[in-house]
Design an enzyme around this catalytic site. Sequence first.
Site, PDB file in Angstrom:
ATOM      1  N   GLN A 170      -9.411 -34.069  14.111  1.00  0.00           N
ATOM      2  CA  GLN A 170      -9.240 -33.807  15.543  1.00  0.00           C
ATOM      3  C   GLN A 170     -10.603 -33.842  16.246  1.00  0.00           C
ATOM      4  OE1 GLN A 170      -7.119 -30.099  15.465  1.00  0.00           O
ATOM      5  NE2 GLN A 170      -5.179 -31.080  14.957  1.00  0.00           N
ATOM      6  N   ASP A 316      -2.436 -30.337   5.156  1.00  0.00           N
ATOM      7  CA  ASP A 316      -1.166 -29.869   5.738  1.00  0.00           C
ATOM      8  C   ASP A 316      -0.080 -29.688   4.673  1.00  0.00           C
ATOM      9  OD1 ASP A 316      -2.386 -29.883   8.198  1.00  0.00           O
ATOM     10  OD2 ASP A 316      -1.492 -31.773   8.861  1.00  0.00           O
TER      11      ASP A 316
HETATM   12  C1  S3P Z   1      -4.682 -33.640  12.586  1.00  0.00           C
HETATM   13  C2  S3P Z   1      -5.763 -33.323  11.811  1.00  0.00           C
HETATM   14  C3  S3P Z   1      -5.764 -32.239  10.834  1.00  0.00           C
HETATM   15  C4  S3P Z   1      -4.376 -31.700  10.552  1.00  0.00           C
HETATM   16  C5  S3P Z   1      -3.547 -31.563  11.789  1.00  0.00           C
HETATM   17  C6  S3P Z   1      -3.433 -32.888  12.511  1.00  0.00           C
HETATM   18  C7  S3P Z   1      -4.801 -34.788  13.516  1.00  0.00           C
HETATM   19  O1  S3P Z   1      -6.589 -31.200  11.301  1.00  0.00           O
HETATM   20  O2  S3P Z   1      -4.442 -30.482   9.847  1.00  0.00           O
HETATM   21  O3  S3P Z   1      -2.245 -31.104  11.451  1.00  0.00           O
HETATM   22  O4  S3P Z   1      -3.780 -35.271  14.028  1.00  0.00           O
HETATM   23  O5  S3P Z   1      -5.936 -35.229  13.748  1.00  0.00           O
HETATM   24  P1  S3P Z   1      -8.187 -31.320  11.295  1.00  0.00           P
HETATM   25  O6  S3P Z   1      -8.642 -31.665  12.652  1.00  0.00           O
HETATM   26  O7  S3P Z   1      -8.649 -29.976  10.860  1.00  0.00           O
HETATM   27  O8  S3P Z   1      -8.542 -32.425  10.332  1.00  0.00           O
END
Ligand code: S3P
Length: 435
Positions: A170, A316
Amino acid sequence: MKKIVIKKSLSLRGEVLVPGDKSISHRALIFSALSEGEAKIENFLFSQDCLSTMNCLKNLGVNIEILEKVVKVKGVGIRGLKEPEDVLDAGNSGTTIRLLTGLLSGIPNMFTVITGDSSLRRRPMRRVIDPLMNMGAMIWGRNDNNNPPLAIRGNQLKGFKHILKVASAQVKSALLIAGLLAEGETWVTEPALSRDHTERMFEYLGLPLEREGLTLKTHKIEGYKAKDFYIPGDISSAAFLIGAGLISEGSSVVIKNVGLNPTRVGMLEILKKSGAKIEILKEWEAGKEPIGDIKVEFSELEPIEVMGDIVPSLIDEVPILAIIATQAKGKSVFKDVEELKVKESDRIKAIVNGINKMGGKAEEIDGGFVVYGPSKLIGSEIDTFSDHRIAMSFAIAGLVAEGETIVESESISISFPNFVEVIFQLGGNIIELSA
Ligand code: S3P
């Protein structure tokens, strides 16, 4: 509050589909909104989280239509969003708030306030705000700029060489989007590879991106053309069906059209090492994302070991892996998973409490937890902390437990709205009660 009741179910069988990938659905909407022209998104995930992104974009002046199963987005161009008249609501969705914060901080003069539900308002935002501020972003938040609501005054950003402390897709994506609006070059180096859907979308759309090891480089652009998307099935949703197939005796399940991006398949690798009968039946590609059918059969499992660089590729899936571990022989170890404490709930606490409540044995350790198996689970009412992945994981545990397992099911619509239907379709003894 809606609840589901699950009873012991043997021999789950059949061929099923899971809904579209959540991460890719968010990104397909955002990148279509910023493009020039019209994009159709097929197999979009109509879940609460993705609808949060859709509503935010509509409030930013993007025309989005839902036609049967296709979503039609009229792009406004990379600098074409309009200042919203009201607060944007990201609901429960970390992806919505973090990616949009990257985007909105780079649109000069636009003022936005973005918030979310009580879970999202507790989640850490400094990890995205601090690096954006290094690019010249102006963002304010509660608790020393760490919690939503966030107030953003868009600015002309400048490129920066970011070295991230946590592997977060993210944060990486927010910075890459900001990089498309910033003067000069933006570099992002992550400590371990997190999911790379944004990078694949850059490539698919012809956006500038260079990779060298764990470092990505992008730069300012003036615009790009819209392209249609096909969203693969979500492997994080398939994970619950994989878990069900592996632990419920006599089961054989095929899950079709699942995204098999290498940065998301850590769970399959770890389970195969423990002796899981998992096969990929056929593979193809759409929009730079590999897709395939997964076949799973009931398996006698050795302990599961999760640690190190593989963690981001299964983060996840840890809750369902923990449930699978209750049925594996011996001590399963989950280390380097402290990120679970800042997900939709403190997932380490939720997992350990729930497993122990069902008569299994789990304990928290530094940076993670351990599970001792195999255990005869006993049906119980589980505290899901309103976390979709905790609710679905314990529903799967209920398939092998004596008696009735009860979980709150409202949260499930965050990522897998037809979960109950799919488990029922496979022969699971599951019913939903609306109280
Ligand atoms: C996501 C990244 C993951 C994941 C989340 C969705 C995304 O988090 O756990 O459910 O769509 O980029 P991180 O940002 O901690 O990697």
